[in-house]
Design a protein around this motif. Structure first.
Motif, short mmCIF file in Angstrom:
data_model
loop_
_atom_site.label_atom_id
_atom_site.label_comp_id
_atom_site.label_asym_id
_atom_site.label_seq_id
_atom_site.Cartn_x
_atom_site.Cartn_y
_atom_site.Cartn_z
N GLY A 255 13.89 -2.37 -4.75
CA GLY A 255 12.95 -3.28 -5.43
C GLY A 255 11.62 -3.41 -4.72
O GLY A 255 11.09 -4.51 -4.58
N VAL A 256 11.08 -2.29 -4.24
CA VAL A 256 9.79 -2.38 -3.52
C VAL A 256 8.68 -2.77 -4.49
O VAL A 256 8.83 -2.68 -5.72
N SER A 257 7.55 -3.16 -3.94
CA SER A 257 6.44 -3.60 -4.79
C SER A 257 5.87 -2.42 -5.57
O SER A 257 6.03 -1.26 -5.17
N GLY A 258 5.19 -2.75 -6.65
CA GLY A 258 4.57 -1.72 -7.48
C GLY A 258 3.57 -0.90 -6.68
O GLY A 258 3.45 0.31 -6.87
N ARG B 148 11.96 -6.18 -8.21
CA ARG B 148 11.75 -4.75 -8.49
C ARG B 148 10.31 -4.43 -8.89
O ARG B 148 10.06 -3.72 -9.86
N GLY B 149 9.40 -5.05 -8.18
CA GLY B 149 7.99 -4.75 -8.41
C GLY B 149 7.42 -5.37 -9.67
O GLY B 149 6.30 -5.06 -10.05
N GLU B 150 8.19 -6.24 -10.33
CA GLU B 150 7.66 -6.93 -11.52
C GLU B 150 6.53 -7.85 -11.10
O GLU B 150 6.67 -8.64 -10.16
N GLN C 115 3.25 1.06 -14.91
CA GLN C 115 4.40 1.11 -14.00
C GLN C 115 5.62 1.73 -14.70
O GLN C 115 6.30 2.59 -14.13
N ARG D 57 7.51 5.22 -13.65
CA ARG D 57 8.94 5.22 -13.30
C ARG D 57 9.73 6.17 -14.18
O ARG D 57 10.59 6.91 -13.71
N CYS E 132 -1.89 -16.48 -1.59
CA CYS E 132 -0.81 -15.90 -2.41
C CYS E 132 -1.26 -14.60 -3.07
O CYS E 132 -0.46 -13.71 -3.33
N ASN E 133 -2.57 -14.52 -3.32
CA ASN E 133 -3.11 -13.32 -3.97
C ASN E 133 -2.98 -12.08 -3.08
O ASN E 133 -3.06 -10.96 -3.56
N ASP E 134 -2.76 -12.32 -1.78
CA ASP E 134 -2.61 -11.18 -0.85
C ASP E 134 -1.24 -10.53 -0.98
O ASP E 134 -1.04 -9.41 -0.52
N LEU E 135 -0.29 -11.25 -1.56
CA LEU E 135 1.06 -10.68 -1.71
C LEU E 135 1.05 -9.58 -2.77
O LEU E 135 0.38 -9.72 -3.81
N ASP E 136 1.78 -8.52 -2.49
CA ASP E 136 1.88 -7.43 -3.47
C ASP E 136 2.50 -7.99 -4.76
O ASP E 136 3.41 -8.82 -4.72
N ASP E 137 2.02 -7.48 -5.87
CA ASP E 137 2.53 -7.83 -7.21
C ASP E 137 2.19 -9.26 -7.66
O ASP E 137 2.68 -9.71 -8.70
N VAL E 138 1.40 -9.97 -6.84
CA VAL E 138 0.97 -11.32 -7.26
C VAL E 138 -0.50 -11.24 -7.67
O VAL E 138 -1.32 -10.67 -6.95
N PHE E 139 -0.80 -11.80 -8.82
CA PHE E 139 -2.18 -11.81 -9.32
C PHE E 139 -2.55 -13.27 -9.60
O PHE E 139 -2.04 -13.86 -10.54
N LEU E 140 -3.40 -13.80 -8.75
CA LEU E 140 -3.72 -15.23 -8.83
C LEU E 140 -5.14 -15.43 -9.37
O LEU E 140 -6.10 -14.82 -8.87
N LYS F 76 -6.62 -7.87 -8.97
CA LYS F 76 -6.50 -8.72 -7.78
C LYS F 76 -7.87 -9.23 -7.33
O LYS F 76 -8.02 -10.35 -6.88
N VAL G 286 12.48 2.02 -5.84
CA VAL G 286 12.15 1.24 -7.03
C VAL G 286 13.39 0.57 -7.62
O VAL G 286 13.39 -0.63 -7.90
#
Lengths: 445, 286
Positions: free
Chosen positions: B246-249, A270-272, B186, B190, A289-297, B168, B242
């Motif tokens: 469960g889409v991305s932020g 859920r976007g966590e 976030q 929401r 992996c940093n390119d994935l949404d919601d991932v911060f590497l 990022k 959401v």
């Protein structure tokens, strides 16, 4: 009276010397009592930390204040005076105020902006206060220094940004999650560095610790240290779904965590966000992996970059802190100036009263035969004239003394009323003696 | 009381409120960048004083007009008022002052727009008698508050995107340091949208009920009503995406920003397109 500082710090002395000159808590009272028993020292505070030992003193005029303090240090620690002097710095006057304010603001610390020093100076002042070593001048100076420390911490970002790798990781995690309470970390590999980072995260509220390692026994061992759970290595990506922070530090020579393996773990989150810290060299986590949404590497170089940028930021904030310090020095000067005005006003009034009494006596002799009532009337008249004549200049003098450079007015008043003419050598301006301002050259005509 | 006097009071207090909001914007920006607690206090004071002045201005205008006008420039002014009120409530609940630096400027823009986008010097047409229903008043009030909530959510989403992008790229700066964490941004987005959506829904339903009551043919073909429906769909989709998908932020944030964009288009449409586009804004036909 003079403000005097004698001390050494990480900047002037190696640890072998610093450790010989410490004044631990249990010996502070004893040391202060010896120090203040010297006729050269009126007030004293001993600041003793692992990085500095400094003695702040109000020393008495006519004595060699710094010499007395150095003697005390050498005698107390049974060190050779000549050897000791090589590592010491001595300041007097305004430089002492500036130094103290910079110390409490953590501008003089080994790690710029560290928070401990303020508490340490507060403790040092409290020992001195309890033992009677701090009185009017130091009560004001040290209390004001705490205000300086507080202002610098609240009005600048000097202590905000982490300057070590593991704290930088914690700081970044807080930028992602805000509150680490209840968050779950997964420690991949049981290395020392990941353990240290995990320790910082746990200290900041994380309480679910998962540990995965190729050797399961080592995972169990590390998990026990955090009251966590060891998980089989093959369950890594399944358990990644419930993970908020992944710390990786394995000895693998290839990427252990790749984008295609992480992507499925992100479903249902859920976007966590997922915060990944790769402190292994060679790296464990594929940078993709940093390119994935919601991932911060963040890898080790990224964390180093953050630390360096934070250090630069602290340096910039230190410049703002210096401005605050200058403001506070001016404020302290004004306080000293205002201290001087009270005895000056009293002296002016005393002098006027003396003149009034003398003139009244002469006049009464010349007039002769005045009734009791007439004498009282003449006395009241002269008293009233003197009071009215003095009221305006003295109240203006009090106001002016509180202004910047107000001591000039006090000096002028003393000169105009000739207050220092009887014993000119005995009286030196308080601000000049305490803050070490040079005496003005006598005017020639 | 004299109608002219009340109008004058309303105008004077409007400008007074605007000046106070501009002052608050500067102070919030100053507090945001330099973290001066005194500035935060004064910013709050200016905002509070501005809000009070604006409330009295709206009240005085309502007395002068014999009711609160719900069309024309007044709607933007009411939107600014609702936004400031919402900001106060949320600041009280979440204790985050950084939003002041982003929301109060929007209130300022709305207030300025209410003066300059309105038909200057032209008296608005007499309101349609069909609008004379409590349902219409509640409908407009709810839509205005919901829009303020959507704006709050979208601003939070935009800040989320900024913060997320900087994190990022491993680049932090003064703004990222001052902004709340990603999780906070976030959550606020929401919740703001989650709370505003039912309010918006009730507002729309009341409008539809009134439309059905009045039995005007083709009411649903009104572009503003259709666009309102689109806004409802976008924010509904946001919540579904959401909480169900469960889409991305990042995706969720873009949806929220898209929704706010539609709300702005709707507001601009209402100001710039002739009144006839919203059938209920039409004066009665001869």
């Amino acid at each position: 009276m003079h403000l005097t500082l004698v001390g050494l710090s990480h900047k002037t002395a190696p640890v072998e010397i610093r450790e010989k000159l410490t004044f631990p808590e249990n010996r502070q009272e004893h040391a202060l009592s010896i120090l203040t028993s010297s006729p050269a020292v009126a007030e004293a505070v001993i600041v003793s930390t692992c990085n500095r030992t400094e003695i702040y003193a109000v020393t008495t005029s006519g004595y060699d204040g710094p010499g007395a303090i150095i003697d005390f240090m050498a005698d107390y620690h049974q060190l050779d005076r000549h050897e000791l002097v090589r590592y010491l710095y001595i300041s007097e006057g305004e430089a002492v105020v500036r130094h103290l304010f910079r110390v409490v603001a953590s501008l003089d610390s080994m790690v710029l902006g560290e928070a401990q020093i303020l508490g340490q100076v507060k403790d040092a002042y409290q020992y001195s206060l309890d033992g009677g070593g701090s009185q009017r001048i130091f009560n004001k100076l040290f209390r004001q220094s705490f205000e300086v420390g507080k202002r610098v911490r609240t009005e600048t970002d000097i202590g905000e940004n982490a300057v070590s790798i593991s704290y930088a990781a914690v700081e970044l995690a807080k930028k992602v999650f805000d509150n680490l309470d209840g968050r779950t970390i997964l420690v991949l590999g049981a290395g020392k560095m990941s353990e240290l980072t995990a320790k910082h995260l746990v200290a900041n509220g994380v309480h679910n610790v998962l540990v995965a390692n190729r050797t399961f026994e080592r995972a169990v061992e590390l998990a026990e240290r955090f009251d966590g759970e060891a998980i089989p290595y093959e369950d890594l990506f399944t358990r990644l779904r419930e993970t908020d922070i992944l710390i990786s530090s394995t000895a693998a020579t290839h990427y252990v965590v790749t984008k295609d393996k992480v992507a499925p773990s992100l479903r249902g989150r859920r976007g966590e966000p997922l915060f990944m810290i790769d402190i292994a060299v060679p790296r464990d986590i594929d940078p993709a992996c940093n390119d994935l949404d919601d991932v911060f590497l963040y890898d080790i170089d990224d964390l180093n970059g953050v630390v360096e940028s934070n250090l630069e930021e602290r340096m910039r904030e230190a410049q703002r802190a210096e401005v605050i310090i200058e403001e506070e020095i001016s404020s302290f000067e004004r306080w000293i100036e205002s201290m001087e005005v009270v005895p000056t006003v009293a002296a002016i009034r005393a002098q006027a009263e003396k003149i009034r009494q003398a003139e009244l006596e002469k006049a009464l002799k010349r007039l002769g035969g005045l009734s009791e009532k007439e004498i009282k009337t003449v006395e009241a008249l002269t008293g009233s004239i003197v009071n009215k004549m003095l009221h305006e200049p003295t109240s203006r003098l009090k106001d002016a003394a509180a202004e910047k450079d107000g001591y000039e007015y006090v000096e002028a008043a003393r000169h105009l009323y000739g207050l220092d003419e009887e014993h000119p050598k005995e009286r030196t301006s308080l601000i000049r003696s305490l803050l070490g301002r040079p005496e003005k050259a006598p005017k020639t005509t | 009381m004299d109608k002219v006097l009340m109008e004058q009071i309303s105008v004077v207090l409007f400008w007074f409120a605007l000046v106070l909001y501009v002052g608050a914007t500067v102070l919030y920006a100053y507090q945001f960048l330099l973290r001066k607690p005194v500035a935060a206090w004064w910013a709050r004071f200016f905002t509070g004083a501005g809000f009070l002045a604006q409330t009295i201005s709206i009240g005085a205008n309502s007395v002068a007009q014999g009711g609160t006008p719900l069309t024309g420039p007044n709607q933007l002014m009411l939107a600014a008022w609702a936004l400031v009120l919402l900001y106060f409530v949320i600041e009280h609940l979440i204790k985050l002052k950084v939003y002041g630096a982003f929301l109060i400027p929007i209130a300022v823009v709305l207030m300025i727009a209410s003066r300059f986008l309105g038909p200057a010097g032209v008296q608005p047409p007499a309101p349609n008698p069909l609008l004379d229903s409590w349902r219409v008043g509640v409908h407009v009030a709810l839509i205005i508050f919901a829009n303020a909530g959507f704006a709050f959510g979208a601003i939070s989403s935009a800040l989320y995107l900024y913060q997320g992008t900087r994190l990022k790229k491993h680049k932090t700066n003064l703004i990222t340091r001052r902004l709340p964490s990603l999780a906070t941004l976030q959550t606020i987005a929401r919740r703001a949208i989650g709370l505003s959506f039912p309010v918006y829904t009730i507002g729309l339903v009341l409008g539809i009920i009134r439309a059905l009551e009045t039995d005007i043919s083709g009411w649903w073909a009104d572009p503003r009503i259709m666009l309102s429906g689109l806004v409802w769909l976008v924010f509904g989709f946001y919540l579904l995406a959401v909480y169900r998908r469960g889409v991305s932020g990042k995706t969720a944030s873009w949806i929220a920003i898209g929704g706010l964009f539609l709300v702005i288009v709707l507001a601009v449409l209402a100001r710039t397109v002739p009144v006839g586009f919203h059938v209920f804004g039409l004066p009665p036909r001869e």
